[in-house]
Design a protein around this motif. Structure first.
Motif, short mmCIF file in Angstrom:
data_model
loop_
_atom_site.label_atom_id
_atom_site.label_comp_id
_atom_site.label_asym_id
_atom_site.label_seq_id
_atom_site.Cartn_x
_atom_site.Cartn_y
_atom_site.Cartn_z
N GLN A 163 0.84 -1.20 0.00
CA GLN A 163 0.00 0.00 0.00
C GLN A 163 0.87 1.25 0.00
O GLN A 163 0.61 2.21 -0.74
N GLU A 167 0.92 4.02 -2.98
CA GLU A 167 0.62 5.43 -2.71
C GLU A 167 1.80 6.31 -3.11
O GLU A 167 1.62 7.36 -3.74
N GLN A 171 1.77 9.01 -6.18
CA GLN A 171 2.14 10.41 -5.95
C GLN A 171 3.31 10.81 -6.84
O GLN A 171 3.33 11.90 -7.42
#
Length: 775
Positions: A163, A167, A171
């Protein structure tokens, strides 16, 4: 937001232990597995439920999946597995994994329906005997919950890492900048088309000229679409190893810099190239890298993914440190990668690994297919199969009595096949039912034999015979207008006649349609995809596929294209064309010395002209492509194209040097294309023409003209690679002057007719000899 994982992936991650064991044992095909599940469900009562969608959460983990079946009357949840042969031979770690899946589904069902306890059943269904073997256990909801949470805890650390990776990746991709100061002309248009395809869930067919930076442009664009389009993975597929390297280089470039996204890139290579112990079998009793593979896999996987960039060399180093198989480490790493780079067959083949993973794990993928003009011919090979009478007869010599009888019946079936072929005047449309029945019986006999044999004890020729029969029958079941039958009787009238029967695919579209449907978006790009209707028809692309014809960044002043219409390269004219072509090459070399490539339709034609040129101009360096060149020989061929060098290389159009090579600057100053590149007129191609005429109304164009001119444009594209390049291309044949042909050549070419050839000078002057400068 919870991290989502499928039940199967959760259990495979936490419950696999022991050796990698790939000793041959018969296993049902995917279609047989589906049919087996349906048959078992059909035996149950009227209230029996199938394919029950279930989901549950534990901390930051969302677990989802579909249970095979539930009988509410008996309160029994069933996990159904299809198999062949004696269950006693099943490895213990397989049964352990199956129970793990059943227990996880058991808790998810108890949670969803408020059940206090539940019977769990592993139902093993033998495809051959159609008998069921069931193992039943009763579990309380509390024990199932405890088991579920233990599995989740095993996975949670990994899930948290995944995760965090996703993420951070998303980004980073949101802020990802193009790696060059600006886009090249045409590059932005291509990148925009790729992004729009991902955003709208459409396929894209993009014709983009060589030299605009297609590889980095498409990868950059699809990566920018990952977060907004919720893509799980990007597959970059190529026809040749050179394309893989370009993709890896582009991915590495996009991942450089402190602010760059942390990307996991995995290269998939063929098993025979990745294998460290080719003299050993893939199981723990033979290969040390298979022994305890799953016990050592977690540490190897963690190190590999921490490294991020995993080309073949990097994967091999990690595998060596952890003493695991590099080929199967690559497959495991691809489950967790962001970009997977590999050959077409990993997604488009009938048993393609990446396509199977996509369906099983419900991934949303973006697919990029480079040099996509190659996909038609490659897919035809993927969906063709052949049986050889002599090979089956040879396999019989080592077979048990029962199998010999079955293979004898197949051998007699060839007689019926010959008769049917004769009655059809050489144009067999259907396989005789008796021949197919004999093949099925032989396949069943071989299946029963291997089901009872010790794992890994399969006889090589006999195993090969079974694989050949299974592959042939699989395509025979789907035989239709997309394929034809080819029969060759190689020893008719002899005591041991030998024949071959081949199912030859002509139109791969029906087989490829599910591949396009399985992806969120697929972009196929190449410098030669015109006209788009040809690619759409042959590959089975959706009707809403977007077509993009990217404008070339090159100007007509960079490339002088001349049609030599006074020379015919037709087969009947080749002998008399050798001297004029050799003279043309000499004239151009004498006017502007440098490195040239001359392309011909065959090795025989190549040697004919090369010999004539050598005889007339022995002072000019000449090197030629040979049949069956290995990687080292191909490299040596290309290494002779040095900056400032001079000489003439002779190559076959459509071969290793007709596309995918990058000879920038004055490493190459010109090309001669002495053919339209059209396939030979032979029975197969004439049958292809007739079939394509019947299906699409464009037999000659689809069978001959379009594939040929794609090769011509690809070969000519070797000359101009950058904005600074200048060069010349001679198209040698009067047919290049025809309007129908000219329309298919790049619009930016300014084509003129070459003047009548002057008389060749006796020798090239000393000032134009090999030591002279280039452009």
């Amino acid at each position: 937001m919870p991290y989502s994982v499928a039940v199967r992936a959760l259990c495979e991650f936490s419950a696999r232990r022991g050796d990698l064991d790939l000793r041959f044992t018969p296993t049902p095909s995917a279609q047989e597995g589906i049919a087996g599940h349906q048959l078992v469900a059909g035996r149950r009562g009227p209230g029996y439920e199938t394919e029950i969608a279930l989901r549950g959460e534990f901390e930051q983990l969302l677990v989802r999946g579909r249970a095979d079946g539930y009988d509410p009357v008996r309160n029994r949840l069933e996990e159904i597995k299809t198999h062949r042969g004696d269950l006693a031979r099943q490895p213990a770690n397989h049964r352990h994994l199956h129970w793990a899946q059943a227990k996880v589904y058991g808790w998810l069902l108890c949670q969803a329906r408020g059940l206090g306890e539940l019977d769990l059943a592993l139902v093993y269904f033998d495809i051959a005997s159609q008998q069921e073997t069931s193992f039943v256990e009763t579990h309380s909801a509390a024990s199932l919950r405890e088991f579920f949470e233990d599995r989740c805890r095993d996975f949670l650390a990994w899930a948290a890492q995944e995760q965090a990776h996703r993420e951070a990746r998303d980004q980073g991709l949101a802020a990802l900048a193009f790696p060059h100061p600006s886009f090249r002309a045409g590059q932005r248009e291509l990148a925009a088309a790729v992004y729009k395809g991902a955003a709208t869930g459409r396929c894209v067919l993009a014709q983009a000229p060589t030299g605009i930076g297609k590889t980095v442009g498409t990868i950059f664009s699809i990566l920018k679409a990952v977060a907004p389009c919720a893509l799980d993975k990007v597959f970059y597929l190529t026809a040749k190893s050179t394309g893989r390297q370009l993709a890896l280089d582009a991915a590495a470039q996009l991942g450089r810099g402190a602010a760059a996204p942390r990307l996991r890139v995995v290269e998939l290579t063929a098993r025979d190239k990745a294998c460290e112990h080719r003299d050993k079998a893939c199981h723990g009793d033979s290969c040390p890298l298979a022994r305890g593979f799953y016990d050592r896999l977690p540490a190897a996987r963690s190190e590999a993914l921490a490294a991020g960039f995993l080309d073949a060399a990097a994967l091999r180093e990690v595998a060596r440190r952890h003493e695991v198989c590099p080929y199967y480490l690559a497959q495991e790493a691809s489950r967790w990668a962001d970009i997977v780079v590999g050959d077409y067959n990993y997604y488009f083949d009938g048993s393609a690994m990446l396509h199977t993973m996509t369906l099983v794990h419900e991934w949303r993928v973006g697919v990029l297919a480079d040099e996509a003009h190659n996909l038609v011919e490659r897919a035809r090979a993927m969906y063709s199969a052949e049986l050889d009478q002599a090979s089956l007869r040879a396999a019989r010599t080592s077979a048990p009595v029962a199998i010999r009888k079955a293979l004898d019946k197949v051998n007699r079936g060839w007689t019926a096949l010959r008769k049917a072929q004769a009655e059809a005047d050489g144009a067999l449309d259907l396989l005789p039912a008796a021949f197919l029945a004999a093949l099925k019986q032989a396949g069943s006999a071989l299946e029963a034999h291997f089901a009872e044999a010790a794992p890994g004890a399969a006889d090589g020729p006999l195993q090969d015979a079974w694989f050949d029969i299974l592959g042939f029958l699989r395509l025979a079941e789907s035989f239709g207008s997309h394929s034809v039958l080819e029969f060759a009787d190689e020893a008719a009238g002899s005591r041991k006649p030998s024949a071959r029967i081949r199912i030859q695919n002509l139109i791969p579209a029906p087989f490829l349609k599910p591949r396009f449907a399985g992806a969120r978006t697929v972009t196929l790009f190449s410098a030669t995809l015109s006209p788009p209707r040809y690619a759409m028809d042959m590959l089975g692309l959706p009707e809403d596929t977007a077509w993009v014809d990217v404008e070339s960044p090159f100007g007509p002043e960079q490339l002088r294209v001349q049609v030599v219409s006074r020379i015919s390269t037709r087969y009947a004219d080749r002998q008399r064309s050798a001297a004029p072509i050799a003279r043309l090459i000499a004239e151009q070399f004498g006017a502007h010395a440098g490195n040239y490539l001359a392309f011909f339709s065959s090795f025989d034609y190549l040697e004919m002209v090369a010999s004539e040129f050598r005889r007339r101009h022995p002072e000019v360096p000449v090197w030629t492509q040979a049949r069956g060149m290995d990687e080292g020989q191909r490299k040596a061929f290309l290494d002779r194209f040095v900056p400032g060098g001079t000489g003439v290389a002779f190559a076959v159009l459509g071969g290793s040097f007709g596309e995918g090579i990058d000879l920038r600057g004055d490493r190459l100053v010109g090309a001669f294309v002495a053919t339209l590149g059209m396939p030979q007129v032979n029975p197969r191609n004439e049958q292809l023409k007739a079939r394509l005429e019947g299906v699409f109304g464009a037999g000659y164009d689809y069978a001959y003209l379009y594939p040929g001119l794609q090769k011509v444009v690809q070969a000519a594209g070797r000359v101009i690679r950058t904005q600074e390049d200048r060069g010349v291309v001679y198209l040698i044949d009067d047919r290049f002057a025809r309007p129908a042909v000219r329309e298919l050549l790049p619009a930016w070419w300014r084509i003129s007719r070459a003047p009548n050839l002057p008389q060749a000078r006796p020798r090239i002057s000393e000032e134009m000899a090999p030591s002279a400068s280039s452009k």
